[in-house]
Design an enzyme around this catalytic site. Sequence first.
Site, PDB file in Angstrom:
ATOM      1  N   GLU A  39       0.799  -1.241   0.000  1.00 56.31           N
ATOM      2  CA  GLU A  39       0.000   0.000   0.000  1.00 56.31           C
ATOM      3  C   GLU A  39       0.828   1.287   0.000  1.00 56.31           C
ATOM      4  OE1 GLU A  39      -2.335   1.398   3.158  1.00 56.31           O
ATOM      5  OE2 GLU A  39      -0.708   1.354   4.588  1.00 56.31           O
ATOM      6  N   HIS A  68      -4.579   3.079   1.862  1.00 54.18           N
ATOM      7  CA  HIS A  68      -4.006   3.831   0.735  1.00 54.18           C
ATOM      8  C   HIS A  68      -4.216   3.131  -0.613  1.00 54.18           C
ATOM      9  CE1 HIS A  68      -2.009   6.894   3.150  1.00 54.18           C
ATOM     10  NE2 HIS A  68      -1.596   5.934   3.968  1.00 54.18           N
ATOM     11  N   HIS A 179      -0.110  -1.796   8.588  1.00 56.10           N
ATOM     12  CA  HIS A 179      -0.480  -0.366   8.652  1.00 56.10           C
ATOM     13  C   HIS A 179       0.361   0.441   9.641  1.00 56.10           C
ATOM     14  CE1 HIS A 179      -2.997   3.262   8.389  1.00 56.10           C
ATOM     15  NE2 HIS A 179      -3.107   3.264   9.701  1.00 56.10           N
TER      16      HIS A 179
END
Length: 272
Positions: A39, A68, A179
């Site tokens: 991402e 994202h 993340h």
Amino acid sequence: MKIMFLGDVMGRAGRSAITDHLPRLRKDWKLDFVVVNGENATNGAGLSPDHAKAILDAGADVVTLGDHAFDQKDMLSFIDKEPRIIRPLNFSKASPGAGARVFSDARGRKVLVVQALGQVFMKRPFNDPFSALDAVLKQYPMGGQVQATLVDIHCEATSEKMAVGHYCDGRASIVVGTHTHVPTADAMVLPGGTAFQSDAGMCGDYNSVIGMEKTEPLRRFITGMPKARFTPAEGEATLSGLYVETDDATGKAKTCMMVRQGGALSQSGPAV
Ligand SMILES: [Fe+2]
Ligand SMILES: [Fe+2]
């Protein structure tokens, strides 16, 4: 099966580490299946089609995304042309692509890959990941239709990631968090047979603030005032993630180990 997951690839440093080291690791560790979170691969924000191809060509079987997912606008059309890219299951009903798909390894064994977004501290309110995951895991039970299942839980809070791990325990081979870009030291096999790690960490330069060149993040923390854009740090990256061995008959994890290769972090991974 021998499965490896690698966390968020961060900018050029992360991409270089993938292309430089993944082909060798795949061979040395006799990996059957590799999933990489992409991402942040394109300048820290999203994934361009070219960079997706580079990660797949280096030895990833599947690339997952995150909040994202569509920062690079070309991904909005490319994701429907490249089934090996998975976006979050609960991103938006209107989003293109799929949040879960069954893949095959070289020997024809089926692997379900799923990604879900959490809700705690996220910038946008996404739909409930628990009910979304429940529906997919019920549709593809391990030991039947699929030989292994990997869930990438993409969110901020370690509490929510651990809750997802226990919620999927015994129903997925692997639940791994992404993340937050910093690996957590809690890699373990849960009581029901699911390998779990709250956060895989990033594939990026750790001499940074979660992968960004540290000057601007520090300025914003210290003064509260932005002056420049964030740019990915470009020093040598550490490949960071989780290695898992699973039982084909049950799909459950037998053993797991943190992976940290190259760059600044202390090194870890299976013996060659
Ligand atoms: Fe993210
Ligand atoms: Fe990320």
